[in-house]
Design a protein around this motif. Structure first.
Motif, PDB file in Angstrom:
ATOM      1  N   LEU A 187      -3.621  -5.460  -2.884  1.00 28.51           N
ATOM      2  CA  LEU A 187      -2.616  -5.810  -3.316  1.00 28.51           C
ATOM      3  C   LEU A 187      -1.259  -5.069  -2.950  1.00 28.51           C
ATOM      4  CD1 LEU A 187      -2.456  -4.832  -7.635  1.00 28.51           C
ATOM      5  CD2 LEU A 187      -2.704  -6.857  -6.287  1.00 28.51           C
ATOM      6  N   THR A 188      -0.447  -5.410  -2.382  1.00 31.33           N
ATOM      7  CA  THR A 188       0.942  -4.942  -1.959  1.00 31.33           C
ATOM      8  C   THR A 188       1.630  -3.844  -2.530  1.00 31.33           C
ATOM      9  OG1 THR A 188       2.521  -6.334  -3.001  1.00 31.33           O
ATOM     10  CG2 THR A 188       1.636  -6.890  -0.942  1.00 31.33           C
ATOM     11  N   VAL A 189       2.239  -2.388  -2.659  1.00 28.68           N
ATOM     12  CA  VAL A 189       2.923  -1.936  -3.379  1.00 28.68           C
ATOM     13  C   VAL A 189       3.399  -2.194  -4.142  1.00 28.68           C
ATOM     14  CG1 VAL A 189       4.576  -1.128  -1.819  1.00 28.68           C
ATOM     15  CG2 VAL A 189       3.774   0.632  -2.724  1.00 28.68           C
ATOM     16  N   SER A 190       5.008  -2.975  -4.287  1.00 27.06           N
ATOM     17  CA  SER A 190       5.647  -3.868  -4.764  1.00 27.06           C
ATOM     18  C   SER A 190       4.419  -4.537  -5.716  1.00 27.06           C
ATOM     19  CB  SER A 190       6.044  -4.943  -4.259  1.00 27.06           C
ATOM     20  OG  SER A 190       7.216  -4.498  -3.223  1.00 27.06           O
ATOM     21  N   GLU A 191       3.510  -4.769  -5.938  1.00 27.00           N
ATOM     22  CA  GLU A 191       2.558  -5.295  -6.577  1.00 27.00           C
ATOM     23  C   GLU A 191       2.028  -4.487  -7.555  1.00 27.00           C
ATOM     24  OE1 GLU A 191       0.902  -9.670  -3.951  1.00 27.00           O
ATOM     25  OE2 GLU A 191       0.448  -7.907  -4.034  1.00 27.00           O
TER      26      GLU A 191
ATOM     27  N   SER B 107      -0.086   5.132  10.144  1.00 22.68           N
ATOM     28  CA  SER B 107      -1.702   5.271  10.096  1.00 22.68           C
ATOM     29  C   SER B 107      -1.812   5.465   8.039  1.00 22.68           C
ATOM     30  CB  SER B 107      -2.204   6.285  10.088  1.00 22.68           C
ATOM     31  OG  SER B 107      -3.000   6.418  11.525  1.00 22.68           O
ATOM     32  N   ARG B 108      -0.981   5.072   7.542  1.00 20.77           N
ATOM     33  CA  ARG B 108      -0.408   5.737   6.191  1.00 20.77           C
ATOM     34  C   ARG B 108      -1.025   4.674   5.135  1.00 20.77           C
ATOM     35  NH1 ARG B 108       5.465   7.492   5.969  1.00 20.77           N
ATOM     36  NH2 ARG B 108       5.537   5.530   7.767  1.00 20.77           N
ATOM     37  N   THR B 109      -1.185   4.744   4.264  1.00 20.95           N
ATOM     38  CA  THR B 109      -1.919   3.493   3.532  1.00 20.95           C
ATOM     39  C   THR B 109      -1.118   3.748   2.085  1.00 20.95           C
ATOM     40  OG1 THR B 109      -3.274   4.291   2.727  1.00 20.95           O
ATOM     41  CG2 THR B 109      -4.524   2.576   4.418  1.00 20.95           C
ATOM     42  N   PRO B 110      -0.156   2.642   1.320  1.00 21.22           N
ATOM     43  CA  PRO B 110       0.272   3.801   0.241  1.00 21.22           C
ATOM     44  C   PRO B 110      -0.362   4.031  -0.977  1.00 21.22           C
ATOM     45  CG  PRO B 110       1.633   1.178   0.921  1.00 21.22           C
ATOM     46  CD  PRO B 110       0.889   1.453   1.621  1.00 21.22           C
ATOM     47  N   ALA B 111      -0.314   4.173  -2.059  1.00 17.89           N
ATOM     48  CA  ALA B 111      -0.863   4.664  -3.102  1.00 17.89           C
ATOM     49  C   ALA B 111      -0.104   4.789  -4.366  1.00 17.89           C
ATOM     50  CB  ALA B 111      -1.897   5.517  -2.714  1.00 17.89           C
TER      51      ALA B 111
END
Length: 221
Positions: A136-140, A174-178
């Motif tokens: 999933l993307t962060v918007s999803e 290097s950041r990944t949304p959560a």
């Protein structure tokens, strides 16, 4: 891997509201105002669609994730974006994640990815794609919580590694949304304890309370 039960409950087994109910929910939350759309356009997007157990997603071109985040509500507290992620809206889909070019679209086969808790994003991505699924993307992820805020549970929250920021040199940040639940510490502020929180984790780090949200497919409306 996907479809197992963790703690007696699994995200994929909880049916979503029907699309008409989801559209009504978005109208009630004020999405039309944010997106500059009449409320009727949100209802019309799903009026002739007959699909069961799919999530209605407002595309990031319609409304940004930073604008969507405060619409998520948990324990009567609105969602927020961490203060050191002012560039959230610049995070785009990773290679291999193709978003439909429509204002609204559907995703189906949602899974919170609890089984991959304590995996790093670098470890989880090939497992997700290898299973024929898409992260999933962060918007999803935010759109999912607009319809089912109880998918965010203490110790069972999720990353949305379908979104990454590309640096000017072409490399991925290097950041990944959560998305998880604020503990009300540090710069979050005590008043935000228990609120939905959009933040980030390093791509190589593991966190015991974060799974990896994914879906079976996307489709245009």
């Amino acid at each position: 891997m996907f479809g197992r039960t963790l703690g007696g409950m699994h995200a994929a087994t909880l049916a979503l509201p029907d699309l008409t109910t989801q559209a009504r929910r978005l109208v009630e939350l004020g999405l039309g105002r944010l997106a500059g759309l009449p409320d009727s356009a949100i209802h019309d997007a799903v009026a002739s669609v007959e699909v069961d157990d799919a999530l209605l997603v407002p595309g990031p071109a319609l409304v940004t994730p930073s604008a969507l985040a405060p619409l998520v509500n948990r324990a009567d507290k609105p969602g927020f974006v961490v203060v050191d992620m002012t560039d959230l809206d610049q995070f785009g889909p990773i290679p291999g994640v193709d978003l439909p070019d429509t204002p609204f679209y559907l995703i189906s086969g949602l899974d919170r990815g609890d089984e991959m808790a304590n995996w790093s994003p670098d470890e989880a991505l090939p497992a997700i794609t290898g299973a024929g699924r898409t992260p999933l993307t962060v918007s999803e992820g935010i759109a999912w919580l607009l319809q089912q805020p109880d998918r965010l549970e203490p110790n069972h929250c999720f990353m949305t590694i379908g979104s990454r920021l590309r640096k000017p040199n072409g490399r991925l940040d290097s950041r990944t949304p959560a998305i998880w639940i604020s503990g009300g510490t540090g710069r979050d502020g005590r008043e935000r304890k228990g609120a939905p929180k959009v933040g980030w984790c390093w791509a190589g780090n593991r966190h015991t309370w974060l799974g990896f949200a994914s879906a079976a497919q996307r489709r245009s409306l």
